[in-house]
Enzyme design. Structure first.
Site, PDB file in Angstrom:
ATOM      1  N   HIS A  32       0.909  -1.385   0.070  1.00 39.27           N
ATOM      2  CA  HIS A  32      -0.075  -0.056  -0.269  1.00 39.27           C
ATOM      3  C   HIS A  32       0.806   1.333   0.028  1.00 39.27           C
ATOM      4  O   HIS A  32       0.709   2.177  -0.700  1.00 39.27           O
ATOM      5  CB  HIS A  32      -1.022  -0.009   1.178  1.00 39.27           C
ATOM      6  CG  HIS A  32      -2.260  -0.711   0.879  1.00 39.27           C
ATOM      7  ND1 HIS A  32      -2.313  -2.119   1.131  1.00 39.27           N
ATOM      8  CD2 HIS A  32      -3.334  -0.320   0.501  1.00 39.27           C
ATOM      9  CE1 HIS A  32      -3.652  -2.497   0.764  1.00 39.27           C
ATOM     10  NE2 HIS A  32      -4.221  -1.263   0.409  1.00 39.27           N
TER      11      HIS A  32
ATOM     12  N   LYS B 235      -9.626  -7.808   8.460  1.00 38.52           N
ATOM     13  CA  LYS B 235     -10.172  -8.221   9.922  1.00 38.52           C
ATOM     14  C   LYS B 235     -10.086  -6.967  10.878  1.00 38.52           C
ATOM     15  O   LYS B 235      -9.190  -6.063  10.771  1.00 38.52           O
ATOM     16  CB  LYS B 235      -9.488  -9.354  10.392  1.00 38.52           C
ATOM     17  CG  LYS B 235      -8.022  -8.913  11.211  1.00 38.52           C
ATOM     18  CD  LYS B 235      -7.598 -10.269  11.898  1.00 38.52           C
ATOM     19  CE  LYS B 235      -5.964 -10.076  12.144  1.00 38.52           C
ATOM     20  NZ  LYS B 235      -5.586  -9.161  13.259  1.00 38.52           N
TER      21      LYS B 235
END
Lengths: 183, 281
Positions: free
Chosen positions: A37, A102
């Site tokens: 990222h 998550k």
């Protein structure tokens, strides 16, 4: 009830999903986590193109274990999504429609999901051998030097997730905890 | 004085790392089966079923239970009547980590340096090694690979003595509340109370080595564990934070004397991948 969806995702599909829905995903999804990222967002800042077209796609926040001989991928469960929050907006701007991870997201990301009509799915953290069984094909896309953090394209079949944050502000964690909290 | 070649330590650590990653201990698995009976939230039950199923697949197929195969935490309880021969223990442990990571198909998840380049060391070294010198002529080794999802939510506080039991309880509950879905509940919560800054953190980690479901032999600490378990489960996160009754399957506490002006408390959150393996040489 379980909803079956396939990638790439359209606005219509995104808008049909609500926090708490059980969903099975079939199609291509892309793994990327912290280091990938960072690189993608830095590339965008320099005016470069991303290593893959994110339009309509789902990014899976995951870094697998190496595959044993004869397997396509090792254990591959979700990692904590909130660490990717600072990188989300530029990708949504380019048309990213879904993320799998998550844990909960920041208020900022929940707002962005509404603004860009996108959805955040939670997979069950830690059940990495069970999730591995739904991955049928793996190709390296970019950043091989990052090892487990490289971007990989996975073909998944009936990959089990839960809608954690929908495009309308719904939040499965807040709703769930409120129902069961006794303090 | 009993002599133990360092190669035996290497062999044990290597095998224990792989074992811990593939086989969740029976006590933890039993706790998740009990939790499934107790849990009322439908999503929570489903998560527990997935956890139990995942543990079985990992054991049977020899696969890492979780893709975050962690940083390797190695406890060495070295009997004072043992002399280790043939090399350095630290090097042997790190060689074991290197070989286990490669041969066990585990993930390399360690970077150096921690701030700037963050380049993956490529073989999951170095391990975090804790040594304790104990009576006897045996070496007990416990390996506990630890993932970052739960480790990142662990906390330490230097409370004031006046904060007392209520202060301790509040800090533990708040830590569990903040950890929530990100740290992969159901948890086992390790708590260190007393000592000083670094020692209470060590105690919190060490407390997690005791089997899930087993109460402390000291009746005061056993009571503290029971009350904390009840309190943290009132938070309502449930399995994976989707809401539910079972946020933690156990709370393990260790206490130690502390300075008249201190009340240190450390909370080490252990995710459901409660990986431990041990051996005595």
């Amino acid at each position: 009830m379980v909803k079956r969806i396939s990638t790439p995702l359209s606005d219509e599909v995104v808008e049909s999903l609500r926090a708490g829905d059980k969903v099975l995903i079939t199609g291509y999804i892309y793994t990327a986590r912290d280091a990938a990222h960072k690189r993608m967002v830095e590339a965008l800042r320099r005016g470069e193109e991303l290593p893959f077209d994110v339009k309509g796609q789902i990014i899976y926040y995951a870094g697998p274990t190496p595959p044993k001989p004869g397997m396509v991928i090792g254990s591959v469960g979700p990692t904590t999504a909130i660490r990717m929050d600072p990188y989300v907006e530029p990708l949504l701007k380019l048309g990213l429609k879904g993320m799998i991870g998550k844990g909960y997201r920041s208020e900022k990301v929940k707002e962005l999901l509404k603004k860009y009509k996108a959805v955040y799915f939670a997979a069950v953290g830690g059940v990495a051998t069970l999730l591995q069984r739904h991955v049928k094909k793996v190709e390296l896309v970019a950043y091989e030097d990052l090892g487990t953090e490289a971007i990989r394209r996975l073909w998944v079949e009936d990959f089990p997730v839960i809608v954690a944050n929908d495009a309308f502000g719904g939040d499965v964690f807040e709703e769930g905890r409120t129902r069961y909290a006794r303090i | 004085m009993r002599e133990v070649p360092v190669s035996e330590i290497k062999k044990a650590v290597k095998e224990l790392i792989i074992e811990a990653n593939y086989k969740i201990p029976e006590d933890a698995l039993r706790a998740y089966e009990e939790a499934l009976k107790k849990e009322q939230s439908p999503l929570g039950k489903e998560v527990l079923q997935q956890i139990i199923e995942n543990a079985k697949i990992a054991r049977e197929q020899g696969l890492p239970y979780c893709q975050d195969t962690g940083i390797d935490v190695v406890f060495i309880f070295l009997g004072q009547d043992v002399r280790v021969t043939g090399g350095s223990i630290e090097e042997a442990v790190n060689e074991a980590v290197r070989e286990a990571t490669k041969e066990g198909y585990l993930r390399a998840s360690v970077v150096w340096d921690p701030v700037f380049e963050r380049k993956n060391t490529g073989d999951n070294t170095p391990a975090i090694i804790h040594y304790e010198v104990v009576p006897g002529d045996k070496i007990k080794i416990v390996v506990a690979p630890k993932g970052a999802g739960s480790e990142n939510t662990s906390r330490l506080a230097m409370l004031k003595p006046a904060d007392g039991w209520e202060g301790v309880k509040k800090f533990v509950v708040e830590t569990v509340k903040q950890a929530g879905p990100n740290a992969c509940p159901p948890f086992t919560v390790g708590v260190g109370i007393g000592g000083n800054f670094e020692y209470c953190a060590y105690l919190a980690k060490k407390a997690l080595l005791r089997p899930v479901g087993q109460r402390h032999e000291n009746p005061l600490i056993a009571r503290v564990e029971e009350e904390l378990l009840e309190e943290v489960n009132k938070v309502g996160w449930g399995p994976m934070g989707f809401g539910g009754l079972v946020t933690a399957v156990d709370v393990k506490v260790e206490m130690y004397p502390c300075h008249i002006a201190s009340l240190p408390v450390a909370v080490n959150i252990q995710c459901h991948a409660n990986r431990h393996a041990q051996r005595e040489i």
